[in-house]
Design a protein around this motif. Structure first.
Motif, PDB file in Angstrom:
ATOM      1  N   SER A   1       0.840  -1.196   0.000  1.00  0.00           N
ATOM      2  CA  SER A   1       0.000   0.000   0.000  1.00  0.00           C
ATOM      3  C   SER A   1       0.877   1.250   0.000  1.00  0.00           C
ATOM      4  CB  SER A   1      -0.901   0.010   1.239  1.00  0.00           C
ATOM      5  OG  SER A   1      -1.563   1.262   1.353  1.00  0.00           O
ATOM      6  N   PRO A   2       0.544   2.253  -0.821  1.00  0.00           N
ATOM      7  CA  PRO A   2       1.314   3.500  -0.824  1.00  0.00           C
ATOM      8  C   PRO A   2       1.192   4.281   0.478  1.00  0.00           C
ATOM      9  CG  PRO A   2      -0.653   3.738  -2.165  1.00  0.00           C
ATOM     10  CD  PRO A   2      -0.554   2.295  -1.810  1.00  0.00           C
ATOM     11  N   SER A   3       0.211   3.941   1.307  1.00  0.00           N
ATOM     12  CA  SER A   3       0.048   4.623   2.586  1.00  0.00           C
ATOM     13  C   SER A   3       1.037   4.139   3.640  1.00  0.00           C
ATOM     14  CB  SER A   3      -1.383   4.442   3.106  1.00  0.00           C
ATOM     15  OG  SER A   3      -1.646   3.075   3.387  1.00  0.00           O
ATOM     16  N   THR A   4       1.804   3.095   3.317  1.00  0.00           N
ATOM     17  CA  THR A   4       2.843   2.594   4.215  1.00  0.00           C
ATOM     18  C   THR A   4       4.159   3.306   3.905  1.00  0.00           C
ATOM     19  OG1 THR A   4       1.806   0.405   4.335  1.00  0.00           O
ATOM     20  CG2 THR A   4       4.123   0.550   4.968  1.00  0.00           C
ATOM     21  N   PRO A   5       4.823   3.882   4.898  1.00  0.00           N
ATOM     22  CA  PRO A   5       6.072   4.612   4.642  1.00  0.00           C
ATOM     23  C   PRO A   5       7.134   3.752   3.967  1.00  0.00           C
ATOM     24  CG  PRO A   5       5.257   5.125   6.837  1.00  0.00           C
ATOM     25  CD  PRO A   5       4.401   4.004   6.311  1.00  0.00           C
ATOM     26  N   SER A   6       7.806   4.347   2.974  1.00  0.00           N
ATOM     27  CA  SER A   6       8.889   3.678   2.259  1.00  0.00           C
ATOM     28  C   SER A   6       9.802   4.762   1.701  1.00  0.00           C
ATOM     29  CB  SER A   6       8.350   2.793   1.133  1.00  0.00           C
ATOM     30  OG  SER A   6       7.684   3.584   0.156  1.00  0.00           O
ATOM     31  N   ILE A   7      10.939   4.350   1.163  1.00  0.00           N
ATOM     32  CA  ILE A   7      11.858   5.311   0.564  1.00  0.00           C
ATOM     33  C   ILE A   7      12.309   4.799  -0.796  1.00  0.00           C
ATOM     34  CG2 ILE A   7      12.697   6.172   2.769  1.00  0.00           C
ATOM     35  CD1 ILE A   7      15.272   4.496   2.258  1.00  0.00           C
ATOM     36  N   ASP A   8      12.937   5.679  -1.553  1.00  0.00           N
ATOM     37  CA  ASP A   8      13.515   5.297  -2.839  1.00  0.00           C
ATOM     38  C   ASP A   8      14.877   4.664  -2.570  1.00  0.00           C
ATOM     39  OD1 ASP A   8      14.151   4.980  -5.460  1.00  0.00           O
ATOM     40  OD2 ASP A   8      14.437   7.106  -5.897  1.00  0.00           O
ATOM     41  N   GLY A   9      14.859   3.387  -2.230  1.00  0.00           N
ATOM     42  CA  GLY A   9      16.076   2.672  -1.840  1.00  0.00           C
ATOM     43  C   GLY A   9      15.755   1.668  -0.755  1.00  0.00           C
ATOM     44  N   LYS A  10      16.754   1.230  -0.029  1.00  0.00           N
ATOM     45  CA  LYS A  10      16.585   0.250   1.033  1.00  0.00           C
ATOM     46  C   LYS A  10      16.354   0.940   2.370  1.00  0.00           C
ATOM     47  CE  LYS A  10      17.272  -3.586  -1.323  1.00  0.00           C
ATOM     48  NZ  LYS A  10      16.222  -4.632  -1.432  1.00  0.00           N
ATOM     49  N   VAL A  11      15.328   0.488   3.085  1.00  0.00           N
ATOM     50  CA  VAL A  11      15.010   1.062   4.385  1.00  0.00           C
ATOM     51  C   VAL A  11      16.168   0.882   5.362  1.00  0.00           C
ATOM     52  CG1 VAL A  11      13.489   0.806   6.384  1.00  0.00           C
ATOM     53  CG2 VAL A  11      12.513   0.831   4.092  1.00  0.00           C
ATOM     54  N   ALA A  12      16.926  -0.200   5.210  1.00  0.00           N
ATOM     55  CA  ALA A  12      18.039  -0.472   6.118  1.00  0.00           C
ATOM     56  C   ALA A  12      19.104   0.620   6.079  1.00  0.00           C
ATOM     57  CB  ALA A  12      18.665  -1.827   5.787  1.00  0.00           C
TER      58      ALA A  12
END
Length: 225
Positions: free
Chosen positions: A70-81
């Motif tokens: 879901s786009p409502s879940t935080p994410s980034i352009d790359g690896k969250v780690a």
């Protein structure tokens, strides 16, 4: 007998489709978009606060996920780690192209954090119920704020893009040995046609207004002081 579409009609149809797709790609940034989020203007009552509340902490407890469903879940352009706490504190949304695929992320400007925005919003809400929010644990009543969600996203459509922003916080109030947790949510939506800074800001402004209103109502109904 088969009726074939005239080549001119086919060409026009394709142009309409491509125009619709490009409409939502306009203003979309591959990489990071930096957007400031001004707080809505509020009327100043001029009334003196009746007491102070000590703000002990504002914690960013948001959970970021790689390639969420879901786009409502935080994410980034790359690896969250690879995301440092300092970088996470500035992340406020994710961009998508005309096909709904995630591309660049959206961040607050350097030196501005999600925690600061939430603190400012809380200070406004407490002022409305007659309390001044100050730093430290000196006052009899203290406050800790846990930021559960502070995120914006958009969903492409054929006619318009739907921008949404959602904020969720827990207000942890302690007074006279009694602690209570008050959850508060704010939500904003804005329907537009391009992914401009102004359209992100409008969705967030509506979320800020909703959060402040709900925070005031929650504090009044909880008899927190």
């Amino acid at each position: 007998m088969k009726h074939l579409l005239h080549p001119a009609v086919i060409k026009l149809s394709l142009l309409v489709v491509f125009a619709g797709v490009s409409l939502f790609q306009t203003g979309c940034v591959v990489g990071r978009r930096t957007v400031d989020l001004p707080l809505p203007e509020v009327a100043v009552s001029g009334a003196a606060p009746t007491a102070q509340v000590g703000l002990v902490s504002v914690e960013d407890q948001r959970v970021f996920v790689d390639k969420p469903e879901s786009p409502s879940t935080p994410s980034i352009d790359g690896k969250v780690a690879t995301l440092t706490p300092e970088q996470q504190a500035r992340m406020i949304g994710r961009q998508r192209n005309g096909y709904g695929m995630a591309v660049g992320d959206v961040a607050l400007p350097e030196g501005i954090t999600v925690q600061q925005k939430v603190e400012d919003l809380a200070a406004r809400a407490f002022a409305e119920v007659g309390y001044e929010l100050v730093d430290g644990s000196g006052p009899q009543t203290t406050l800790e704020i846990d930021v559960k969600k502070f995120w914006g996203w958009f969903t492409p459509g054929f006619v318009a893009v739907k921008f949404e922003a959602e904020i969720e916080v827990d207000l942890v109030l302690t007074s006279a040995g009694r602690t209570q947790t008050i959850p508060v949510r704010g939500y904003g939506i804005n329907k537009a046609q391009i992914a401009s800074d102004a359209n992100w800001q409008l969705a967030y402004r509506r979320a800020f207004e909703d959060l402040t209103k709900n925070m005031v109502e929650a504090l009044e109904s909880a008899n927190a002081f």
